[in-house]
Design a protein around this motif. Structure first.
Motif, PDB file in Angstrom:
ATOM      1  N   ALA A 186     -11.049  -3.743  -6.457  1.00  0.00           N
ATOM      2  CA  ALA A 186     -10.947  -2.366  -6.941  1.00  0.00           C
ATOM      3  C   ALA A 186      -9.505  -1.986  -7.244  1.00  0.00           C
ATOM      4  O   ALA A 186      -9.237  -1.115  -8.085  1.00  0.00           O
ATOM      5  CB  ALA A 186     -11.543  -1.400  -5.916  1.00  0.00           C
ATOM      6  N   MET A 187      -8.554  -2.640  -6.560  1.00  0.00           N
ATOM      7  CA  MET A 187      -7.124  -2.382  -6.786  1.00  0.00           C
ATOM      8  C   MET A 187      -6.546  -3.295  -7.877  1.00  0.00           C
ATOM      9  O   MET A 187      -5.345  -3.254  -8.140  1.00  0.00           O
ATOM     10  CB  MET A 187      -6.340  -2.613  -5.489  1.00  0.00           C
ATOM     11  CG  MET A 187      -6.700  -1.674  -4.348  1.00  0.00           C
ATOM     12  SD  MET A 187      -6.234   0.059  -4.681  1.00  0.00           S
ATOM     13  CE  MET A 187      -7.861   0.758  -5.022  1.00  0.00           C
ATOM     14  N   HIS A 214      -9.271 -12.131   3.630  1.00  0.00           N
ATOM     15  CA  HIS A 214      -9.345 -11.821   2.201  1.00  0.00           C
ATOM     16  C   HIS A 214     -10.779 -11.880   1.674  1.00  0.00           C
ATOM     17  O   HIS A 214     -11.089 -11.210   0.675  1.00  0.00           O
ATOM     18  CB  HIS A 214      -8.411 -12.733   1.414  1.00  0.00           C
ATOM     19  CG  HIS A 214      -6.975 -12.314   1.520  1.00  0.00           C
ATOM     20  ND1 HIS A 214      -6.527 -11.091   1.050  1.00  0.00           N
ATOM     21  CD2 HIS A 214      -5.893 -12.914   2.073  1.00  0.00           C
ATOM     22  CE1 HIS A 214      -5.246 -10.970   1.290  1.00  0.00           C
ATOM     23  NE2 HIS A 214      -4.827 -12.056   1.919  1.00  0.00           N
ATOM     24  N   VAL A 253     -18.294  -2.907   1.596  1.00  0.00           N
ATOM     25  CA  VAL A 253     -17.503  -2.893   2.828  1.00  0.00           C
ATOM     26  C   VAL A 253     -18.128  -3.902   3.785  1.00  0.00           C
ATOM     27  O   VAL A 253     -19.326  -3.837   4.067  1.00  0.00           O
ATOM     28  CB  VAL A 253     -17.482  -1.491   3.454  1.00  0.00           C
ATOM     29  CG1 VAL A 253     -16.740  -1.513   4.784  1.00  0.00           C
ATOM     30  CG2 VAL A 253     -16.848  -0.486   2.500  1.00  0.00           C
ATOM     31  N   GLU A 293       0.824  -1.212   0.000  1.00  0.00           N
ATOM     32  CA  GLU A 293       0.000   0.000   0.000  1.00  0.00           C
ATOM     33  C   GLU A 293       0.856   1.259   0.000  1.00  0.00           C
ATOM     34  O   GLU A 293       0.494   2.267  -0.610  1.00  0.00           O
ATOM     35  CB  GLU A 293      -0.922   0.002   1.224  1.00  0.00           C
ATOM     36  CG  GLU A 293      -1.797  -1.247   1.348  1.00  0.00           C
ATOM     37  CD  GLU A 293      -2.605  -1.508   0.093  1.00  0.00           C
ATOM     38  OE1 GLU A 293      -3.128  -0.525  -0.497  1.00  0.00           O
ATOM     39  OE2 GLU A 293      -2.709  -2.681  -0.323  1.00  0.00           O
ATOM     40  N   GLY A 328     -13.723  -6.907  -1.992  1.00  0.00           N
ATOM     41  CA  GLY A 328     -14.118  -5.744  -2.776  1.00  0.00           C
ATOM     42  C   GLY A 328     -12.997  -4.736  -2.918  1.00  0.00           C
ATOM     43  O   GLY A 328     -12.759  -4.187  -4.000  1.00  0.00           O
ATOM     44  N   TYR A 329     -12.284  -4.496  -1.824  1.00  0.00           N
ATOM     45  CA  TYR A 329     -11.167  -3.545  -1.853  1.00  0.00           C
ATOM     46  C   TYR A 329     -10.079  -4.031  -2.804  1.00  0.00           C
ATOM     47  O   TYR A 329      -9.577  -3.269  -3.651  1.00  0.00           O
ATOM     48  CB  TYR A 329     -10.599  -3.362  -0.451  1.00  0.00           C
ATOM     49  CG  TYR A 329      -9.349  -2.521  -0.416  1.00  0.00           C
ATOM     50  CD1 TYR A 329      -9.421  -1.133  -0.470  1.00  0.00           C
ATOM     51  CD2 TYR A 329      -8.085  -3.120  -0.351  1.00  0.00           C
ATOM     52  CE1 TYR A 329      -8.267  -0.354  -0.457  1.00  0.00           C
ATOM     53  CE2 TYR A 329      -6.930  -2.347  -0.337  1.00  0.00           C
ATOM     54  CZ  TYR A 329      -7.038  -0.969  -0.388  1.00  0.00           C
ATOM     55  OH  TYR A 329      -5.893  -0.217  -0.393  1.00  0.00           O
ATOM     56  N   ASN A 330      -9.704  -5.297  -2.674  1.00  0.00           N
ATOM     57  CA  ASN A 330      -8.651  -5.830  -3.531  1.00  0.00           C
ATOM     58  C   ASN A 330      -9.080  -5.850  -4.994  1.00  0.00           C
ATOM     59  O   ASN A 330      -8.268  -5.571  -5.887  1.00  0.00           O
ATOM     60  CB  ASN A 330      -8.255  -7.234  -3.080  1.00  0.00           C
ATOM     61  CG  ASN A 330      -7.388  -7.223  -1.833  1.00  0.00           C
ATOM     62  OD1 ASN A 330      -6.590  -6.312  -1.633  1.00  0.00           O
ATOM     63  ND2 ASN A 330      -7.547  -8.221  -0.978  1.00  0.00           N
ATOM     64  N   ALA A 342     -11.809  -8.459   2.528  1.00  0.00           N
ATOM     65  CA  ALA A 342     -11.135  -7.458   1.702  1.00  0.00           C
ATOM     66  C   ALA A 342     -11.362  -7.683   0.208  1.00  0.00           C
ATOM     67  O   ALA A 342     -10.722  -7.021  -0.612  1.00  0.00           O
ATOM     68  CB  ALA A 342      -9.632  -7.478   2.000  1.00  0.00           C
TER      69      ALA A 342
END
Length: 281
Positions: free
Chosen positions: A174-175, A165, A260, A50, A170-172, A168
């Motif tokens: 998006a990345m 994981h 989230v 990050e 959705g976050y991952n 996470a």
């Protein structure tokens, strides 16, 4: 260890890996200080992707930690309070540098965007990261004497990594990253483009449900492994109470896989950790 380094490590852990910080609140004395230092080191390594954004500076930071563990670092490694706290803990409890170097090596996967290929690869990654921390925490509680916590540490580490994981996902996505085993996703007809665009599908929900089932199986096996350990070592595994609650919340959540995720308030986590520790002492 220097009190300033320990204070810095505790603050760093509290701010950057809340769940592991809360799990140390059921511990006491010098052993807690050592485990805080170990977990703070892990939090720093886990955050490298990050902060670095690109692989090259991330590789440099991982190499710095690798050199620090073997005495090959440039300059005064001890000037870094996280390194100072970790090195003091390693010296006090005889923690093997090679084990921590394997953790660093596993974290190189984080720097790149290749999806996690299959379940075996994921379990290996979780074993070198999450499970390693649990094994070393138990060793610290055992005053530096080696412990056989294989089943407890191995299965709980995988369960925690899977649950983390899943939370996470959705976050991952998006990345542009996929940390869950791609073989499970692809077997259910999921395409990378769907994941990265945040497209929900029946196949995706089925795949994530299968991962939840696997996490639950590992939790059950971890519970059996923990029950077989000496009572004085069990507090190292108190985080199982929070992991089980988080997995249950994921199962019952009406939010989509890219939302989230729901989580428990700190007071509830502390209550779960305290109750679990009391029951298993």
């Amino acid at each position: 260890m220097a009190r300033e380094s320990l204070a810095h490590a505790e603050t760093f852990l509290r701010e950057n890996d809340r769940d592991r910080y809360l799990s140390t609140l059921v511990l006491k004395g010098p052993a807690r200080e050592g485990i805080v230092a170990l977990y703070a080191f892990n939090a720093d390594v886990a955050m490298i992707r990050e902060r670095a954004r690109e692989p090259a500076p991330g590789e440099i930071r991982l190499q710095w930690w690798n050199d620090a563990l073997t005495g090959e670092g440039h300059g005064s490694v001890r000037a870094n309070p996280l390194a100072d706290a970790l090195l003091e803990t390693m010296e006090r409890y005889g923690l093997p540098a090679g084990t921590l170097q394997r953790l660093i090596g596993a974290r190189r996967f984080d720097l790149y965007d290749d999806p996690m290929p299959d379940l075996s690869s994921f379990e290996g990654y979780a074993g070198e990261t999450s499970s390693t921390l649990l094994q070393l925490a138990a060793m610290i509680l055992n005053d530096g004497r080696p412990v056989e916590a294989g089943d407890a540490a191995g299965h709980l580490g995988v369960a925690q990594a899977m649950t983390g994981h899943l939370r996470a996902f959705g976050y991952n996505a998006a990345m542009g990253r996929i940390f869950l085993p791609w073989s499970i996703l692809s077997a259910n007809g999921v395409r990378e483009s769907e994941v990265f665009s945040g497209t929900e599908s029946e196949g995706l929900m089925e795949a994530l449900g299968q991962v939840m089932d696997l996490a639950g199986e590992h939790l059950s096996k971890a519970e059996a492994g923990i029950a077989a350990l000496p009572r004085e070592l069990r507090p190292a595994f108190a985080g199982i109470a929070v992991t089980r609650a988080q997995l249950k919340a994921l199962r019952s959540s009406a939010a989509g896989p890219f939302a989230v995720p729901p989580d428990l308030p700190d007071w509830r986590k502390i209550a779960l950790l305290t109750w679990w520790t009391w029951r298993n002492r």
